[in-house]
Design an enzyme around this catalytic site. Structure first.
Site, PDB file in Angstrom:
ATOM      1  N   HIS A 189       0.826  -1.737  -0.053  1.00 27.68           N
ATOM      2  CA  HIS A 189       0.241   0.198  -0.111  1.00 27.68           C
ATOM      3  C   HIS A 189       0.963   1.482   0.048  1.00 27.68           C
ATOM      4  CE1 HIS A 189       0.643  -0.683   4.157  1.00 27.68           C
ATOM      5  NE2 HIS A 189       0.854   0.342   4.245  1.00 27.68           N
ATOM      6  N   ALA A 226      19.519  -9.311   1.146  1.00 28.53           N
ATOM      7  CA  ALA A 226      19.387  -9.068   2.683  1.00 28.53           C
ATOM      8  C   ALA A 226      19.020  -7.516   2.469  1.00 28.53           C
ATOM      9  CB  ALA A 226      20.532  -9.243   3.804  1.00 28.53           C
ATOM     10  N   ALA A 273      21.010  -6.818  -2.142  1.00 30.99           N
ATOM     11  CA  ALA A 273      20.752  -6.601  -1.107  1.00 30.99           C
ATOM     12  C   ALA A 273      20.959  -5.139  -1.413  1.00 30.99           C
ATOM     13  CB  ALA A 273      21.980  -7.100  -0.098  1.00 30.99           C
ATOM     14  N   THR A 321      11.365  -0.442  -7.088  1.00 35.85           N
ATOM     15  CA  THR A 321       9.657   0.756  -7.766  1.00 35.85           C
ATOM     16  C   THR A 321       9.154   0.454  -9.284  1.00 35.85           C
ATOM     17  OG1 THR A 321      11.744   1.783  -9.147  1.00 35.85           O
ATOM     18  CG2 THR A 321      11.745   1.849  -6.913  1.00 35.85           C
TER      19      THR A 321
END
Length: 181
Positions: free
Chosen positions: A61, A91, A109, A114
């Site tokens: 969200h 990670a 990592a 996006t």
């Protein structure tokens, strides 16, 4: 599902079982080392043979819509996250809403994903960008040590037997040695 139920399932039956019970769709042969379930776990799907390392965050969200106010009220954005099969997520990665990660991908990592990642890609960075194609990455793995190369009785001995040499300031390398106890 309550947090208490989730924690009980995680402790008694494992993280994958607890995440499935919360509503995350998870394929077979997965290693999930993070509590990736958000407040909308049903919006997350993970394919087969996926490793999700520690400290990974899936965000389904976008709360910034609360800043917009008019006669219709605040705005909300919820979007699914999809991870294909044969994927490794390093990670500390953050995956944002609406992202799809294709099959046979590696996410380095600390990356922030996006935008969707096409199949057979290796991405890293903030924001995550392509750094290598899958065939090149996969070919490089053949030069790594294999399980059959490990020797020793304990985990420490087996790891030390294949640990890479440490660079020394004069440009040479020094074999890995155990620190004195």
């Amino acid at each position: 599902m309550s947090r208490l139920t989730y924690k009980f399932l995680r402790r008694t039956r494992g993280r994958v079982c607890a995440l499935r019970a919360a509503g995350v769709q998870i394929g077979s042969g997965c290693r999930i080392l993070s509590d990736i379930a958000t407040t909308e776990p049903w919006l997350i799907s993970v394919g087969d043979r996926v490793t999700i390392s520690s400290g990974v965050t899936f965000i389904t969200h976008d709360g910034s819509g609360w800043l917009y106010r008019d006669i219709r009220g605040r705005r909300f954005r919820f979007a699914p996250i999809s991870v294909g099969s044969d994927v490794f997520i390093g990670a500390g990665v953050t995956v944002l809403p609406g992202v799809s990660i294709g099959d046979r991908c590696v996410v380095g990592a600390g990356s922030v994903v996006t935008a969707s990642v096409p199949a057979e890609s290796v991405v890293a960075g903030v924001p995550a960008r392509p750094i290598k194609a899958w065939p090149e990455f996969y070919a490089g793995l053949s030069r790594w040590s294999a399980a059959t190369d490990m020797v020793g009785q304990t985990y420490r001995e087996r790891v030390d037997s294949i640990a890479e040499a440490l660079p020394v300031q004069d440009g040479t390398t020094q074999a890995f040695t155990k620190p004195a106890l």
